[in-house]
Design a protein around this motif. Structure first.
Motif, PDB file in Angstrom:
ATOM      1  N   MET A 122      33.805 -40.720  69.518  1.00 36.07           N
ATOM      2  CA  MET A 122      33.562 -41.469  68.102  1.00 36.07           C
ATOM      3  C   MET A 122      33.533 -43.110  68.845  1.00 36.07           C
ATOM      4  SD  MET A 122      35.684 -38.988  65.824  1.00 36.07           S
ATOM      5  CE  MET A 122      35.051 -40.490  64.310  1.00 36.07           C
ATOM      6  N   VAL A 123      35.318 -43.538  69.487  1.00 33.85           N
ATOM      7  CA  VAL A 123      35.204 -44.729  69.400  1.00 33.85           C
ATOM      8  C   VAL A 123      33.305 -45.450  70.307  1.00 33.85           C
ATOM      9  CG1 VAL A 123      36.468 -47.090  70.816  1.00 33.85           C
ATOM     10  CG2 VAL A 123      37.297 -45.232  69.303  1.00 33.85           C
ATOM     11  N   PHE A 124      32.906 -44.827  71.197  1.00 33.86           N
ATOM     12  CA  PHE A 124      31.344 -45.417  71.682  1.00 33.86           C
ATOM     13  C   PHE A 124      30.316 -45.679  70.425  1.00 33.86           C
ATOM     14  CE2 PHE A 124      27.456 -44.677  73.220  1.00 33.86           C
ATOM     15  CZ  PHE A 124      27.480 -45.494  74.201  1.00 33.86           C
ATOM     16  N   PRO A 153      34.842 -34.625  61.124  1.00 38.52           N
ATOM     17  CA  PRO A 153      33.592 -34.636  60.478  1.00 38.52           C
ATOM     18  C   PRO A 153      33.281 -35.501  59.150  1.00 38.52           C
ATOM     19  CG  PRO A 153      34.827 -32.635  61.039  1.00 38.52           C
ATOM     20  CD  PRO A 153      35.508 -33.098  60.994  1.00 38.52           C
ATOM     21  N   ARG A 154      34.045 -36.145  58.631  1.00 36.61           N
ATOM     22  CA  ARG A 154      34.698 -37.211  57.365  1.00 36.61           C
ATOM     23  C   ARG A 154      33.764 -38.645  57.600  1.00 36.61           C
ATOM     24  NH1 ARG A 154      39.729 -39.173  55.545  1.00 36.61           N
ATOM     25  NH2 ARG A 154      37.978 -40.053  54.064  1.00 36.61           N
ATOM     26  N   TRP A 155      32.759 -38.220  59.256  1.00 30.33           N
ATOM     27  CA  TRP A 155      32.617 -39.450  59.726  1.00 30.33           C
ATOM     28  C   TRP A 155      31.526 -39.341  60.341  1.00 30.33           C
ATOM     29  CZ3 TRP A 155      35.389 -44.965  60.932  1.00 30.33           C
ATOM     30  CH2 TRP A 155      37.218 -44.575  60.416  1.00 30.33           C
ATOM     31  N   VAL A 156      30.262 -39.146  59.198  1.00 27.37           N
ATOM     32  CA  VAL A 156      29.069 -39.184  59.193  1.00 27.37           C
ATOM     33  C   VAL A 156      27.646 -39.833  58.098  1.00 27.37           C
ATOM     34  CG1 VAL A 156      29.677 -36.393  59.910  1.00 27.37           C
ATOM     35  CG2 VAL A 156      29.163 -37.169  57.269  1.00 27.37           C
ATOM     36  N   TYR A 157      28.234 -41.419  57.997  1.00 29.83           N
ATOM     37  CA  TYR A 157      27.871 -41.758  57.057  1.00 29.83           C
ATOM     38  C   TYR A 157      26.693 -43.119  58.220  1.00 29.83           C
ATOM     39  CZ  TYR A 157      28.943 -39.216  53.521  1.00 29.83           C
ATOM     40  OH  TYR A 157      29.348 -38.023  52.628  1.00 29.83           O
ATOM     41  N   ASP A 172      25.859 -33.395  62.973  1.00 24.01           N
ATOM     42  CA  ASP A 172      26.315 -31.886  64.083  1.00 24.01           C
ATOM     43  C   ASP A 172      27.321 -32.975  66.493  1.00 24.01           C
ATOM     44  OD1 ASP A 172      24.289 -30.693  63.221  1.00 24.01           O
ATOM     45  OD2 ASP A 172      22.498 -31.314  64.809  1.00 24.01           O
ATOM     46  N   ARG A 173      27.239 -33.986  66.467  1.00 21.52           N
ATOM     47  CA  ARG A 173      28.160 -35.155  66.783  1.00 21.52           C
ATOM     48  C   ARG A 173      29.054 -35.263  66.211  1.00 21.52           C
ATOM     49  NH1 ARG A 173      26.373 -40.643  69.093  1.00 21.52           N
ATOM     50  NH2 ARG A 173      27.822 -40.456  71.436  1.00 21.52           N
ATOM     51  N   THR A 177      32.722 -32.837  68.356  1.00 26.95           N
ATOM     52  CA  THR A 177      34.251 -33.646  68.717  1.00 26.95           C
ATOM     53  C   THR A 177      35.325 -33.149  67.893  1.00 26.95           C
ATOM     54  OG1 THR A 177      33.645 -34.807  66.575  1.00 26.95           O
ATOM     55  CG2 THR A 177      32.619 -36.008  69.065  1.00 26.95           C
ATOM     56  N   ASN A 178      34.804 -32.392  66.751  1.00 26.65           N
ATOM     57  CA  ASN A 178      35.668 -31.548  65.800  1.00 26.65           C
ATOM     58  C   ASN A 178      36.211 -30.615  66.846  1.00 26.65           C
ATOM     59  OD1 ASN A 178      37.953 -31.009  63.708  1.00 26.65           O
ATOM     60  ND2 ASN A 178      35.994 -29.684  63.090  1.00 26.65           N
ATOM     61  N   GLU A 179      35.361 -29.226  66.835  1.00 23.55           N
ATOM     62  CA  GLU A 179      35.019 -28.617  67.730  1.00 23.55           C
ATOM     63  C   GLU A 179      36.332 -29.292  69.178  1.00 23.55           C
ATOM     64  OE1 GLU A 179      33.422 -25.352  70.127  1.00 23.55           O
ATOM     65  OE2 GLU A 179      32.175 -25.868  68.071  1.00 23.55           O
ATOM     66  N   LEU A 180      36.283 -29.622  69.918  1.00 25.71           N
ATOM     67  CA  LEU A 180      36.000 -30.339  71.475  1.00 25.71           C
ATOM     68  C   LEU A 180      38.055 -30.775  71.126  1.00 25.71           C
ATOM     69  CD1 LEU A 180      33.786 -32.386  73.039  1.00 25.71           C
ATOM     70  CD2 LEU A 180      34.827 -30.021  73.973  1.00 25.71           C
ATOM     71  N   CYS A 181      38.301 -31.332  69.979  1.00 24.52           N
ATOM     72  CA  CYS A 181      39.179 -31.949  69.670  1.00 24.52           C
ATOM     73  C   CYS A 181      40.315 -31.033  68.979  1.00 24.52           C
ATOM     74  CB  CYS A 181      38.936 -32.862  68.549  1.00 24.52           C
ATOM     75  SG  CYS A 181      40.827 -34.409  68.237  1.00 24.52           S
ATOM     76  N   ALA A 182      39.713 -29.812  68.541  1.00 19.58           N
ATOM     77  CA  ALA A 182      40.949 -29.018  68.149  1.00 19.58           C
ATOM     78  C   ALA A 182      40.701 -27.068  68.661  1.00 19.58           C
ATOM     79  CB  ALA A 182      40.112 -28.516  66.730  1.00 19.58           C
TER      80      ALA A 182
END
Length: 200
Positions: A122-124, A153-157, A172-173, A177-182
């Protein structure tokens, strides 16, 4: 998550396990940086932009871009970039993203490499300081990692023709990352035990 990306992430995890202590000793990038680089390679270009720079029509300011989302002074129009060139200019950016995420998330050392990779990506993707003052940062720092992951998933704009627009690639991205994180690295998940790291 796509089966192709799942396979690639598991291959990175296997290579980290084989390398063993070299990662711990700091002689090579951390497991989470390598995982984040794999995420970036998949979502930024899937290898399509290794070679010559292109203009990113969806990027802020439509920057000249090469490799896996690299912009800035290293990107020279007309130059050809090899996979080795791309790795050389991408790695410091990912290490900086790791440093930025670690500095902003107080429970970083307790996170497993999959969780850390999701934040590094996300930071990258969003840039240094992108977590500052966000709900993700507030929840993570309060100890609510599940809540922080659920915010991804809110950060998609992005901005398209001057309009704030939901971008399918970012959907998709962030779902990934949500799946990996959770989920990844947790007890009962197929990835549990593949990489040593923090508790969650």
């Amino acid at each position: 998550m796509s089966p192709v990306l799942r396979k690639r992430l598991l291959a990175v995890a296997a290579s980290v396990a084989v390398a063993g202590g070299a990662f711990i000793a700091g002689q090579r990038p951390s497991a989470e940086v390598l995982l984040a680089m794999e995420l970036g390679a998949h979502f930024e270009s899937s290898g399509r932009h290794i070679g010559t720079p292109y203009v990113d029509r969806l990027g802020k300011g439509q920057p000249l871009t090469v490799c896996n989302g690299i912009t800035g002074p290293e990107v020279v129009a007309g130059r050809t970039y090899s996979p080795e060139d791309c790795h050389r200019i991408e790695l410091p950016r990912y290490r900086e993203a790791e440093k930025q995420a670690k500095a902003r998330l107080r429970h970083w050392d307790t996170y497993n490499p999959w969780v850390r990779a999701s934040f590094i990506d996300m930071v990258f993707n969003l840039g240094p300081g992108s977590l500052d003052g966000t709900t993700i940062q507030r929840l993570a720092n309060s100890g609510d990692l599940a809540g922080a992951c659920a915010q991804m998933p809110r950060w998609v704009y992005g901005t398209v023709a001057g309009q704030r627009t939901k971008l399918p690639g970012l959907v998709d991205r962030r779902n990934t990352t949500n799946e990996l994180c959770a989920e990844w690295g947790r007890s009962g998940h197929f990835s549990a035990g593949l990489l040593a790291g923090g508790a969650p």
